[in-house]
Design a protein around this motif. Structure first.
Motif, PDB file in Angstrom:
ATOM      1  N   SER A 129       0.819  -1.214   0.000  1.00  0.00           N
ATOM      2  CA  SER A 129       0.000   0.000   0.000  1.00  0.00           C
ATOM      3  C   SER A 129       0.854   1.266   0.000  1.00  0.00           C
ATOM      4  N   TRP A 130       2.161   1.111   0.302  1.00  0.00           N
ATOM      5  CA  TRP A 130       3.047   2.268   0.390  1.00  0.00           C
ATOM      6  C   TRP A 130       4.107   2.304  -0.713  1.00  0.00           C
ATOM      7  N   TYR A 131       4.514   1.149  -1.213  1.00  0.00           N
ATOM      8  CA  TYR A 131       5.588   1.093  -2.199  1.00  0.00           C
ATOM      9  C   TYR A 131       5.038   0.715  -3.580  1.00  0.00           C
ATOM     10  N   THR A 132       5.604   1.306  -4.616  1.00  0.00           N
ATOM     11  CA  THR A 132       5.175   1.017  -5.977  1.00  0.00           C
ATOM     12  C   THR A 132       5.626  -0.386  -6.385  1.00  0.00           C
ATOM     13  N   LYS A 133       5.109  -0.868  -7.511  1.00  0.00           N
ATOM     14  CA  LYS A 133       5.428  -2.235  -7.923  1.00  0.00           C
ATOM     15  C   LYS A 133       6.892  -2.396  -8.328  1.00  0.00           C
ATOM     16  N   SER A 134       7.585  -1.318  -8.643  1.00  0.00           N
ATOM     17  CA  SER A 134       9.019  -1.424  -8.925  1.00  0.00           C
ATOM     18  C   SER A 134       9.848  -1.355  -7.642  1.00  0.00           C
ATOM     19  N   GLU A 135       9.266  -0.781  -6.571  1.00  0.00           N
ATOM     20  CA  GLU A 135       9.968  -0.668  -5.300  1.00  0.00           C
ATOM     21  C   GLU A 135       9.734  -1.856  -4.372  1.00  0.00           C
ATOM     22  N   TRP A 194       4.488   3.065  17.900  1.00  0.00           N
ATOM     23  CA  TRP A 194       5.026   4.400  17.604  1.00  0.00           C
ATOM     24  C   TRP A 194       5.463   4.543  16.146  1.00  0.00           C
ATOM     25  N   GLY A 195       6.063   3.494  15.584  1.00  0.00           N
ATOM     26  CA  GLY A 195       6.751   3.662  14.315  1.00  0.00           C
ATOM     27  C   GLY A 195       6.073   3.160  13.068  1.00  0.00           C
ATOM     28  N   LEU A 196       4.859   2.593  13.172  1.00  0.00           N
ATOM     29  CA  LEU A 196       4.181   2.095  11.976  1.00  0.00           C
ATOM     30  C   LEU A 196       3.160   3.105  11.466  1.00  0.00           C
ATOM     31  N   PRO A 197       2.997   3.213  10.158  1.00  0.00           N
ATOM     32  CA  PRO A 197       1.931   4.049   9.593  1.00  0.00           C
ATOM     33  C   PRO A 197       0.655   3.230   9.442  1.00  0.00           C
ATOM     34  N   ASN A 198      -0.430   3.870   9.039  1.00  0.00           N
ATOM     35  CA  ASN A 198      -1.644   3.151   8.669  1.00  0.00           C
ATOM     36  C   ASN A 198      -1.620   2.956   7.150  1.00  0.00           C
ATOM     37  N   TYR A 199      -2.442   3.710   6.433  1.00  0.00           N
ATOM     38  CA  TYR A 199      -2.422   3.668   4.969  1.00  0.00           C
ATOM     39  C   TYR A 199      -2.212   5.082   4.435  1.00  0.00           C
ATOM     40  N   PRO A 200      -1.870   5.248   3.158  1.00  0.00           N
ATOM     41  CA  PRO A 200      -1.574   6.588   2.639  1.00  0.00           C
ATOM     42  C   PRO A 200      -2.652   7.635   2.879  1.00  0.00           C
ATOM     43  N   SER A 201      -3.899   7.207   2.974  1.00  0.00           N
ATOM     44  CA  SER A 201      -4.986   8.174   3.145  1.00  0.00           C
ATOM     45  C   SER A 201      -5.277   8.513   4.601  1.00  0.00           C
TER      46      SER A 201
END
Length: 448
Positions: A129-135, A194-201
């Motif tokens: 959900s955070w990195y593109t298919k090339s990443e 503390w250090g994890l995100p949720n989703y881009p939105s």
């Protein structure tokens, strides 16, 4: 133009957009990626430690003889969900020194399995959900170090703890093993909150408003304009996954890769057949995994750079099959130890390239991708129901039956790769035909 969907970015210059993207990646790589790697390290360490604890007397002391969660994660907050399930399995692990019988062992492992089960597919979902298919391939290779490094650490920890702490405070060495592991897991789970995100939105605690839009824009471009935002309820995405042939193709491939990795829980026992002392046996487990990690980073970088998965997986599985053939064909110590490097390398590389492939073909909605990952992971896990029975002590040191299973898993993986590639090319031809008929140009294609 996709950029027009993001008001904070639409008037930014190319240099400003580039700076924002680098800022997003920096936070993900140096915060999210490091914490997830540590969390996965503890998850895999818990699994492999059983095999080393077995060598330290656990089996004799105890008298033993020879989906929905991922969809829930798509609807909830990974920042809360992932550390919480880590705390749950850590609580079970830290209680394992109290085991007194085979039944208590089986209960603990059952509870650990239930709590650990959602973790790997959950991390896959959040990563894609955070990195593109090339990443994704190279980033997954980094956090998948938790899998590879755990096998190195387990042998080194075993050499230090299992050979020096037996009898301290009236505890067996394997009991200390689980105590240390459980305590470390609890501490790392605390970092996760503390250090994890949720989703881009919905990660305002992680990014500025401009960075938030950049994170969403990057993923929208990567998916060809498709949004991963949920469409309908959780079961909508589930049924979409069930009806998609990709789900079953990649579930079968995941199963065969895990089958070819069935040696993992018996690796210390296989190394033991080389005839070295107990402490040397613990220590020489590390080099094959050290080499594997380096090769995994290299091959996954190549896969991401070329956005190609099929031939990378096939090459890795050919290496594994060759190593297995050597292992069961000779008793020469040097040749057998070299074969273990090949045996370990293939499946680990294949798995870490397979996961971003299966997720790249389903850019959205998120619940569908979550269901695909969960289904594939659940089906692949069934191999653990029967694969241990093929590594028979009566067949030491060759383990011919277990080796045959690994070879069969590698060969079936190659077949499934070719089927997946054929289906991808077929779907891409359909997209090109639609483009010719409608005149609407889209650069997005399924990855091979």
């Amino acid at each position: 133009m996709l950029l027009q969907q993001f008001p904070l970015l639409v008037n930014a210059s190319k240099e400003e957009l580039h700076t924002l993207e680098r800022s997003v990646l920096k936070k993900l790589d140096y915060k999210f990626l490091i914490i997830v790697t540590l969390m996965l390290l503890m998850s895999y360490l818990d699994r492999i430690n059983i095999s080393n604890a077995r060598l330290a007397g656990l089996q004799e002391d105890l008298g033993m003889t020879d989906i929905p969660a991922n969809i829930i994660l798509a609807k909830t907050k990974p920042r809360i969900f992932l550390p919480t399930i880590m705390l749950a399995w850590s609580a079970v692990t830290i209680s394992m020194p109290a085991m007194k019988s085979p039944w208590s062992f089986m209960l603990c492992r059952f509870l650990v399995g239930i709590t650990e089960g959602p973790f790997f597919p959950g991390v896959c979902l959040v990563t894609t959900s955070w990195y593109t298919k090339s990443e994704s391939p190279s980033r997954m290779a980094i956090w998948h170090a938790g899998n590879i490094i755990s096998n190195r650490f387990s042998g080194l920890l075993a050499a230090g703890i299992l050979t020096n702490m037996d009898g301290i405070a009236k505890l067996r060495s394997w009991q200390w093993f689980f105590l240390f592991e459980g305590i470390a897991s609890i501490l790392i789970a605390g970092l996760g909150y503390w250090g994890l995100p949720n989703y881009p939105s919905n990660s305002p605690h992680y990014f500025s408003p401009e960075e938030t839009e950049m994170a969403q824009y990057r993923m929208t471009v990567s998916s060809g304009g498709q949004s991963e935002d949920d469409e309908g309820g959780a079961m909508t995405g589930f049924w979409q996954a069930v009806k998609d042939p990709f789900t079953w193709i990649f579930a079968a491939m995941h199963f065969t890769i895990i089958l070819s990795q069935s040696f993992k829980d018996f690796f210390p026992s296989i190394v033991k057949t080389l005839g070295y002392s107990k402490i040397v046996t613990y220590l020489i487990q590390a080099p094959p995994y050290f080499v594997t990690y380096g090769l995994t980073l290299l091959v996954s970088w190549s896969s991401g750079r070329h956005v190609e998965h099929c031939w990378h997986i096939i090459g890795a599985m050919c290496v594994s099959i060759t190593g297995c053939v050597i292992m069961i064909s000779t008793l020469n110590t040097g040749a057998r130890y070299f074969s273990l490097f090949m045996l370990v390398t293939g499946p680990f590389i294949a798995l870490i390239i397979h996961v971003p492939w299966e997720t790249s073909v389903v850019p959205g909605p998120r619940t569908k991708r979550a269901a695909l990952i969960a289904i594939a992971n659940s089906i692949s896990s069934t191999s653990h129901w029967f694969s241990p029975y093929f590594f028979l002590r009566s067949q030491e040191p060759r383990y011919q039956t277990g080796g045959g299973v690994i070879i069969a898993g590698g060969g079936a993986t190659i077949i499934m790769c070719l089927i997946a590639r054929w289906w991808v090319l077929r779907k891409n031809k359909q997209l090109e035909k639609i483009q010719e008929e409608t005149g609407v140009v889209s650069s997005w294609r399924y990855c091979t």
